[in-house]
Design an enzyme around this catalytic site. Sequence first.
Site, PDB file in Angstrom:
ATOM      1  N   ARG A 144       0.818  -1.232   0.000  1.00  0.00           N
ATOM      2  CA  ARG A 144       0.000   0.000   0.000  1.00  0.00           C
ATOM      3  C   ARG A 144       0.840   1.266   0.000  1.00  0.00           C
ATOM      4  O   ARG A 144       0.300   2.356  -0.158  1.00  0.00           O
ATOM      5  CB  ARG A 144      -0.994  -0.005   1.174  1.00  0.00           C
ATOM      6  CG  ARG A 144      -1.972   1.160   1.126  1.00  0.00           C
ATOM      7  CD  ARG A 144      -3.056   1.080   2.162  1.00  0.00           C
ATOM      8  NE  ARG A 144      -2.556   0.774   3.480  1.00  0.00           N
ATOM      9  CZ  ARG A 144      -1.936   1.646   4.290  1.00  0.00           C
ATOM     10  NH1 ARG A 144      -1.752   2.886   3.906  1.00  0.00           N
ATOM     11  NH2 ARG A 144      -1.512   1.269   5.467  1.00  0.00           N
TER      12      ARG A 144
ATOM     13  N   TYR B 154     -15.959  10.324 -19.505  1.00  0.00           N
ATOM     14  CA  TYR B 154     -16.277   8.947 -19.138  1.00  0.00           C
ATOM     15  C   TYR B 154     -17.394   8.992 -18.085  1.00  0.00           C
ATOM     16  O   TYR B 154     -17.339   9.783 -17.146  1.00  0.00           O
ATOM     17  CB  TYR B 154     -15.017   8.296 -18.569  1.00  0.00           C
ATOM     18  CG  TYR B 154     -15.270   6.942 -17.974  1.00  0.00           C
ATOM     19  CD1 TYR B 154     -15.572   5.861 -18.794  1.00  0.00           C
ATOM     20  CD2 TYR B 154     -15.229   6.746 -16.599  1.00  0.00           C
ATOM     21  CE1 TYR B 154     -15.824   4.618 -18.240  1.00  0.00           C
ATOM     22  CE2 TYR B 154     -15.472   5.509 -16.048  1.00  0.00           C
ATOM     23  CZ  TYR B 154     -15.774   4.442 -16.878  1.00  0.00           C
ATOM     24  OH  TYR B 154     -16.021   3.215 -16.334  1.00  0.00           O
TER      25      TYR B 154
ATOM     26  N   ASP C 289      -7.412  12.878 -18.718  1.00  0.00           N
ATOM     27  CA  ASP C 289      -7.603  11.437 -18.842  1.00  0.00           C
ATOM     28  C   ASP C 289      -7.162  11.060 -20.257  1.00  0.00           C
ATOM     29  O   ASP C 289      -7.786  11.433 -21.239  1.00  0.00           O
ATOM     30  CB  ASP C 289      -9.086  11.105 -18.608  1.00  0.00           C
ATOM     31  CG  ASP C 289      -9.354   9.599 -18.609  1.00  0.00           C
ATOM     32  OD1 ASP C 289      -8.649   8.865 -19.319  1.00  0.00           O
ATOM     33  OD2 ASP C 289     -10.301   9.177 -17.917  1.00  0.00           O
TER      34      ASP C 289
ATOM     35  N   LYS D 175      -7.950  -0.568 -19.940  1.00  0.00           N
ATOM     36  CA  LYS D 175      -8.249  -0.483 -21.369  1.00  0.00           C
ATOM     37  C   LYS D 175      -7.018  -0.851 -22.206  1.00  0.00           C
ATOM     38  O   LYS D 175      -6.624  -1.998 -22.211  1.00  0.00           O
ATOM     39  CB  LYS D 175      -8.789   0.912 -21.679  1.00  0.00           C
ATOM     40  CG  LYS D 175      -9.844   1.412 -20.676  1.00  0.00           C
ATOM     41  CD  LYS D 175     -11.097   0.554 -20.650  1.00  0.00           C
ATOM     42  CE  LYS D 175     -11.991   0.819 -19.436  1.00  0.00           C
ATOM     43  NZ  LYS D 175     -12.380   2.197 -19.205  1.00  0.00           N
TER      44      LYS D 175
HETATM   45  C1  LIG Z   1     -12.834   2.918 -18.167  1.00  0.00           C
HETATM   46  C2  LIG Z   1     -12.470   4.330 -18.053  1.00  0.00           C
HETATM   47  C3  LIG Z   1     -12.239   4.933 -16.811  1.00  0.00           C
HETATM   48  C4  LIG Z   1     -12.435   4.169 -15.504  1.00  0.00           C
HETATM   49  O1  LIG Z   1     -11.521   3.147 -15.373  1.00  0.00           O
HETATM   50  P1  LIG Z   1     -11.793   1.788 -14.517  1.00  0.00           P
HETATM   51  O2  LIG Z   1     -10.538   1.042 -14.716  1.00  0.00           O
HETATM   52  O3  LIG Z   1     -13.010   1.155 -15.059  1.00  0.00           O
HETATM   53  O4  LIG Z   1     -12.001   2.231 -13.107  1.00  0.00           O
HETATM   54  C5  LIG Z   1     -11.854   6.247 -16.792  1.00  0.00           C
HETATM   55  N1  LIG Z   1     -11.704   6.966 -17.927  1.00  0.00           N
HETATM   56  C6  LIG Z   1     -11.915   6.426 -19.132  1.00  0.00           C
HETATM   57  C7  LIG Z   1     -11.742   7.261 -20.339  1.00  0.00           C
HETATM   58  C8  LIG Z   1     -12.312   5.107 -19.245  1.00  0.00           C
HETATM   59  O5  LIG Z   1     -12.540   4.570 -20.451  1.00  0.00           O
END
Ligand SMILES: *Cc1c(COP(=O)(O)O)cnc(C)c1O
Length: 379
Positions: free
Chosen positions: A44, A98, A169, A194
């Site tokens: 952690r 998102y 992001d 992703k």
């Molecule tokens: C999937 C996604 C998230 C969230 O991620 P998790 O791994 O599901 O918590 C945030 N931003 C974007 C653009 C995403 O596609």
Amino acid sequence: MKAETLCIHLSKEQKISGRSGVNTPIETSSAFRTLNAPEIYYPRYFNTLNHEVVARKISALEGGSTALIFSSGMAAISTALFAVVSAGDHVLFQNELYGGTHYFALSELPQHGIDVELTYPEPGSILQKIRPNTKLIYLETPSNPLLSITDLGAIAQIAKKQGIITIVDNTFATPLFQKPLELGIDIVIHSGTKYLGGHSDLCCGVVVSSQKWMDAVRHKAINLGGCLDAQSCYLLERSLKTLVIRVERQTQNAQTLAEALEKNANIARVYYPGLTSHPGHTLAKKQMTGFGAMLSFDVASHIDPSRFLQELELIAPALSLGGVESTICQPITSSHSKVSKDICQKMGITAALFRLSVGIEHQQDLISDLFQALEISIF
Ligand SMILES: *Cc1c(COP(=O)(O)O)cnc(C)c1O
């Protein structure tokens, strides 16, 4: 070193000494001998071997100085936000985000006394909304689900002048095609679930930044505890090794599919930054080195959207994205189901809209699958 190499090797300075295997051993310990140890190791604390190695690779890819690896994209997002904003602050979020981030911003942050406002991600709109207590601007480009493109350099410049922190992001672009830190952005976030993971078998998140911001993020991360375990860190490192070839092929496929869909009479509109018809095409060409593998489209009014989804044989109806297999979703009933109908309507997210994550299958098989499902679904 170039991205292809960085995904596989650590640089000389980044190497962790005393290892000879070409793969990082999985270090499962949660207890480390502390007698005379220069540093306290603990999962952690985000500082175990597997964490360090993958964090170094991803920060090198993004051109940042450090990274932290989280147990999900949302853990990365929530930790980064709580690290830099607090009660009394005003925060601007890009209006098209998102769904999970949108929901988090509107449902969690106000409970902590943070004033959340949505904005069009354009310099003009942002300038109008900045207040003396504006602390942060949060952006996502290409955006989800309409793949709109935000001018990161222009917004970073406005923010810097006023002492406002910027977060991007970068999940859809991947570090291969867009480097927000080089454009002046302070903190970069990935849902590693992703493209970085890439095989739909891993849930993780990443925060990358300069050391300046990372101290606050690390402090908050240790308190909130959203670390990724050693096995998953290893799996993420393994996935990274093929990131370049996966994403390159996925992107080639996406361009071909976008062009084919645009010519199909059963499709009303295609949203893909690699198409000259896309409003963000010129900007994408300027700030990205590839257009990515996400695309969206509106089926024509003579197509039954729910039938279309059922008739696909190869492309899986699934919420996640970025995997080697192509997946599709209808944002209004899935990723954006928690976003108010009013906001969806305004953004153009209707029942006709589908978001396609293009995989590495053969282009022709993907096109055939989409076209056959469209043909059967004519009202
Ligand atoms: C999937 C996604 C998230 C969230 O991620 P998790 O791994 O599901 O918590 C945030 N931003 C974007 C653009 C995403 O596609």
